[in-house]
Design a protein around this motif. Structure first.
Motif, short mmCIF file in Angstrom:
data_model
loop_
_atom_site.label_atom_id
_atom_site.label_comp_id
_atom_site.label_asym_id
_atom_site.label_seq_id
_atom_site.Cartn_x
_atom_site.Cartn_y
_atom_site.Cartn_z
N SER A 107 0.82 -1.20 0.00
CA SER A 107 0.00 0.00 0.00
C SER A 107 0.86 1.26 0.00
O SER A 107 2.00 1.25 0.48
CB SER A 107 -0.93 0.02 1.22
N ALA A 108 0.28 2.31 -0.52
CA ALA A 108 0.97 3.60 -0.53
C ALA A 108 1.28 4.03 0.90
O ALA A 108 2.35 4.58 1.18
CB ALA A 108 0.12 4.64 -1.24
N GLY A 113 4.89 5.69 4.85
CA GLY A 113 5.10 5.65 6.30
C GLY A 113 6.37 4.93 6.70
O GLY A 113 6.70 4.85 7.89
N ALA A 114 7.10 4.40 5.72
CA ALA A 114 8.33 3.66 6.01
C ALA A 114 9.43 4.62 6.45
O ALA A 114 9.35 5.83 6.24
CB ALA A 114 8.76 2.88 4.77
N GLN A 119 12.87 4.22 2.42
CA GLN A 119 12.54 5.02 1.25
C GLN A 119 13.78 5.27 0.38
O GLN A 119 13.70 5.19 -0.85
CB GLN A 119 11.87 6.33 1.66
N ARG A 120 14.92 5.54 1.01
CA ARG A 120 16.17 5.72 0.22
C ARG A 120 16.53 4.42 -0.49
O ARG A 120 16.93 4.44 -1.66
CB ARG A 120 17.32 6.15 1.14
N THR A 121 16.38 3.31 0.21
CA THR A 121 16.69 2.01 -0.39
C THR A 121 15.74 1.71 -1.54
O THR A 121 16.15 1.19 -2.58
CB THR A 121 16.65 0.91 0.68
N ALA A 122 14.48 2.04 -1.36
CA ALA A 122 13.49 1.82 -2.42
C ALA A 122 13.87 2.59 -3.68
O ALA A 122 13.82 2.04 -4.79
CB ALA A 122 12.10 2.24 -1.94
N VAL A 123 14.26 3.84 -3.53
CA VAL A 123 14.64 4.65 -4.69
C VAL A 123 15.85 4.04 -5.39
O VAL A 123 15.91 4.00 -6.61
CB VAL A 123 14.91 6.12 -4.28
N ARG A 124 16.77 3.52 -4.61
CA ARG A 124 18.00 2.95 -5.18
C ARG A 124 17.76 1.61 -5.86
O ARG A 124 18.32 1.33 -6.92
CB ARG A 124 19.04 2.80 -4.06
N LEU A 125 16.88 0.77 -5.29
CA LEU A 125 16.75 -0.61 -5.77
C LEU A 125 15.53 -0.91 -6.63
O LEU A 125 15.58 -1.81 -7.46
CB LEU A 125 16.70 -1.57 -4.57
N LEU A 126 14.44 -0.20 -6.40
CA LEU A 126 13.19 -0.60 -7.04
C LEU A 126 13.08 -0.13 -8.48
O LEU A 126 13.57 0.93 -8.83
CB LEU A 126 12.00 -0.09 -6.24
N GLY A 127 12.39 -0.93 -9.26
CA GLY A 127 12.12 -0.58 -10.64
C GLY A 127 10.65 -0.32 -10.88
O GLY A 127 10.21 -0.24 -12.01
#
Length: 158
Positions: A107-108, A113-114, A119-127
Motif C-alpha cells: 500500500s501507498a 510511512g516507512a 525510502q532511500r533504499t526503495a529509490v536505489r533498488l526498485l524498478g
C-alpha cells in the motif's frame, strides 16, 4: 581477521566476528541462519548485537528480493527477532521492498510511512514506476523525493 589491537574496543572485534559468523551460514539454510542470529543476539551488548544482525539482514535480503526463498527466510528471521523493535522493523521493511519488487500487494501508506532508510533504499533498488512516482510526490524527505524524481526523469525504471 587480524589479531585484536589493545586500543580497539572489544565490541568492535565482537561485531566483526558476529558478521563473519553470520556471513558463513550457507544461503538457503534459514534454520541454521536463525540459530546463528539467536547466538549473536545473545551478546551482552544488545545495541552492538542488533546492529550486527541488521547489517546481516541488509546483506542477505538484498540478494533475496527477487528470490522465492525470501518468504521462508523472513519467517525464520521474524521468529528470532521478536521483541527487538529495530531488527523487526528492518525485516518488515525488507518484506515491503520485496512485495514491491515482485509485484505483490503493498500500500501507498506502507511505503510513505516507512523509515527514511527504507525510502532511500526503495529509490536505489526498485524498478516500480508506481512506487517511484509515489516517493517522488510523498516521500518523507526532500532527498528521497528528488532522487525518485531523478530516476523517473532519467528513465531508469522498468
Amino acid at each position: 581477521m587480524s589479531l585484536p589491537d589493545a586500543d580497539t574496543p572489544s565490541e568492535h572485534w565482537r561485531y566483526a566476528r558476529h558478521l563473519e559468523s553470520l556471513a558463513a551460514v550457507p544461503g538457503g539454510n534459514a534454520e541454521a541462519e536463525a540459530e546463528v542470529v539467536t547466538a549473536v543476539l545473545g551478546d551482552p551488548d544488545r545495541v552492538m548485537a542488533e546492529a550486527a544482525v541488521v547489517t546481516h539482514l541488509d546483506r542477505r535480503a538484498v540478494g533475496l528480493l527477487a528470490d522465492d526463498g525470501f518468504t521462508v527466510w523472513a519467517r525464520a528471521m521474524s521468529g528470532v527477532l521478536a521483541g527487538r523493535p529495530f531488527p523487526e522493523r528492518r525485516l518488515r521493511e525488507w518484506s515491503l521492498l520485496k512485495a514491491v519488487t515482485r509485484g505483490e500487494a503493498w500500500s501507498a501508506a506502507e511505503l510513505t510511512g516507512a523509515s527514511d532508510w527504507c525510502q532511500r533504499t526503495a529509490v536505489r533498488l526498485l524498478g516500480s514506476y508506481e512506487a517511484l512516482e509515489l516517493l517522488a510526490a510523498d516521500a518523507r524527505t526532500r532527498r528521497v523525493r528528488n532522487a525518485a524524481a531523478d530516476r523517473l526523469r532519467r528513465g531508469t525504471v522498468a
